[in-house]
Design an enzyme around this catalytic site. Sequence first.
Site, mmCIF file in Angstrom:
data_model
loop_
_atom_site.group_PDB
_atom_site.id
_atom_site.type_symbol
_atom_site.label_atom_id
_atom_site.label_comp_id
_atom_site.label_asym_id
_atom_site.label_seq_id
_atom_site.Cartn_x
_atom_site.Cartn_y
_atom_site.Cartn_z
ATOM 1 N N ASN A 1 0.801 -1.215 0.000
ATOM 2 C CA ASN A 1 0.000 0.000 0.000
ATOM 3 C C ASN A 1 0.841 1.276 0.000
ATOM 4 O O ASN A 1 0.378 2.319 -0.430
ATOM 5 C CB ASN A 1 -0.952 0.013 1.202
ATOM 6 N N GLN B 1 -5.139 -3.991 -2.071
ATOM 7 C CA GLN B 1 -4.765 -2.897 -2.981
ATOM 8 C C GLN B 1 -4.866 -3.255 -4.464
ATOM 9 O O GLN B 1 -4.775 -2.368 -5.301
ATOM 10 C CB GLN B 1 -3.334 -2.422 -2.665
ATOM 11 N N HIS C 1 -14.001 -0.304 0.048
ATOM 12 C CA HIS C 1 -13.749 1.143 -0.096
ATOM 13 C C HIS C 1 -12.473 1.452 -0.873
ATOM 14 O O HIS C 1 -12.199 2.612 -1.187
ATOM 15 C CB HIS C 1 -13.757 1.856 1.265
ATOM 16 N N THR D 1 -25.737 -10.431 12.003
ATOM 17 C CA THR D 1 -26.679 -10.100 10.930
ATOM 18 C C THR D 1 -25.936 -9.388 9.805
ATOM 19 O O THR D 1 -25.184 -8.449 10.037
ATOM 20 C CB THR D 1 -27.812 -9.200 11.482
ATOM 21 N N CYS E 1 3.122 10.162 12.622
ATOM 22 C CA CYS E 1 3.575 11.237 13.498
ATOM 23 C C CYS E 1 2.794 11.198 14.802
ATOM 24 O O CYS E 1 2.329 12.203 15.295
ATOM 25 C CB CYS E 1 3.408 12.570 12.789
HETATM 26 C C1 LIG Z 1 -2.884 -3.539 2.035
HETATM 27 C C2 LIG Z 1 -4.005 -3.241 2.964
HETATM 28 N N1 LIG Z 1 -4.495 -4.210 3.752
HETATM 29 C C3 LIG Z 1 -5.512 -3.992 4.599
HETATM 30 C C4 LIG Z 1 -6.094 -2.758 4.712
HETATM 31 C C5 LIG Z 1 -7.215 -2.557 5.681
HETATM 32 O O1 LIG Z 1 -8.444 -2.451 5.018
HETATM 33 P P1 LIG Z 1 -9.709 -1.802 5.774
HETATM 34 O O2 LIG Z 1 -9.507 -0.340 5.748
HETATM 35 O O3 LIG Z 1 -10.886 -2.223 4.961
HETATM 36 O O4 LIG Z 1 -9.745 -2.385 7.127
HETATM 37 C C6 LIG Z 1 -5.604 -1.692 3.927
HETATM 38 C C7 LIG Z 1 -6.170 -0.343 4.066
HETATM 39 O O5 LIG Z 1 -5.473 0.648 4.058
HETATM 40 C C8 LIG Z 1 -4.540 -1.946 3.015
HETATM 41 O O6 LIG Z 1 -4.053 -0.983 2.238
#
Ligand SMILES: Cc1ncc(COP(=O)(O)O)c(C=O)c1O
Length: 394
Positions: free
Chosen positions: A157, A185, A207, A243, A331
């Site tokens: 990420n 990602q 998301h 649920t 930070c």
């Molecule tokens: C590589 C990776 N794994 C897991 C997550 C976590 O996902 P979520 O925000 O849906 O918990 C993220 C979110 O930034 C991510 O970039």
Amino acid sequence: MSNQKFIYLDHAASTPVASEVLEAMLPYFSETYGNPSGMHKQARASSRAISNARQEIAQILNCSPKEIVFTSGGSESDNMAIRGVAWAQKLAGKGKHIITSPIEHSAVSKTIDQLCEYYGFEQTQVSVDQYGLVDPADVEAAIRPDTILISIMAANNEVGTLQPIAEIGELAQAHGIPFHSDTVQVVGAIELNMQDLKMDLLAMSAHKFYGPKGVGLLYIRQGTPFMPHSTGGSHEAGRRPGTENVPYIVGLATALKLAYQDMAASVARQTRLRDKLITGVLETIPDAALTGHPTLRLPNSASFVFKDCDATAILMHLDMNGVGGASGSACATGMPEPSDVLLVMGIDYQLALGALRLTLGRSTTDEDIDYVLEKLPGIVQTVRQLHQMQQVPA
Ligand SMILES: Cc1ncc(COP(=O)(O)O)c(C=O)c1O
């Protein structure tokens, strides 16, 4: 927010919900609201919506609908995958050793750390090279007779490097070890076909691909040793009680369909804009370097380090100029800390404090990139001047 145009280049953090997704979700808030476990018309309609969503997702991933578990997002899916396999394997007396990498998202790394610290598991973190790339040969070399799980992310990420998950899957299967990959990602960037990829567990978060926050899925290949980490009702075939979040599950399926609909065109467009951004930054800003792999990287991800710069200051200046980016540094204590990911890639501590990540999306245009390329050199220069002033002893 003001009327100034805002250029959002933080799509790796989150994406806007696509209008098609929102539209598909809306009826499931107040028109079709029955509890899917019920016995009446309303309940059946909700249950049908979940079942359709599961079916559509399974078709896209080329797997059985039974292999999909809906969750609250990427973090929960990662937690569930790792604990689920580790506990089941331990109970079956298979062993306690987990292979992972040092650049995993904290949802993976902290889960494995906790298993090791409190539950008697052991981990080997294979190294990464200067691009953040894992070598499958290192993964194979780390396998022990008591290895019970391999967990390597599909793309990082922070720096966008794509990992050789197909090769790692092949070797994991050859050794009979379950393979989990945090694919959060890569959705919309690479095809995830579960008949081709020898992956046993895969985590997604809506998301990150124009779906709502707070919903995701875990793919669990049939036959994978798995113990649920939450207990309660028999939802999701007993693997995740509670649920179901019907509108969000509908949103997840719609977002996934959209991501697959125009994937090739979207990847080509974003790659071109990404490369224009990378080339422009490296050509116009002195002492700037790309982080992550130059070609094996997410199509929307451009990440850099700037010498003698404070990442937070760059982000603030960008924000004041109407651009949203991210840095790899945290930070929390008031003292900036460089990202562990950059440090394990061998990037110098001071250099890593000047990390910037710009991640493009469906709405990013050539004009947006031109604007960033016009503003960023001056911003870096200003931040460097400030940095230099702070270095002068009082
Ligand atoms: C590589 C990776 N794994 C897991 C997550 C976590 O996902 P979520 O925000 O849906 O918990 C993220 C979110 O930034 C991510 O970039």
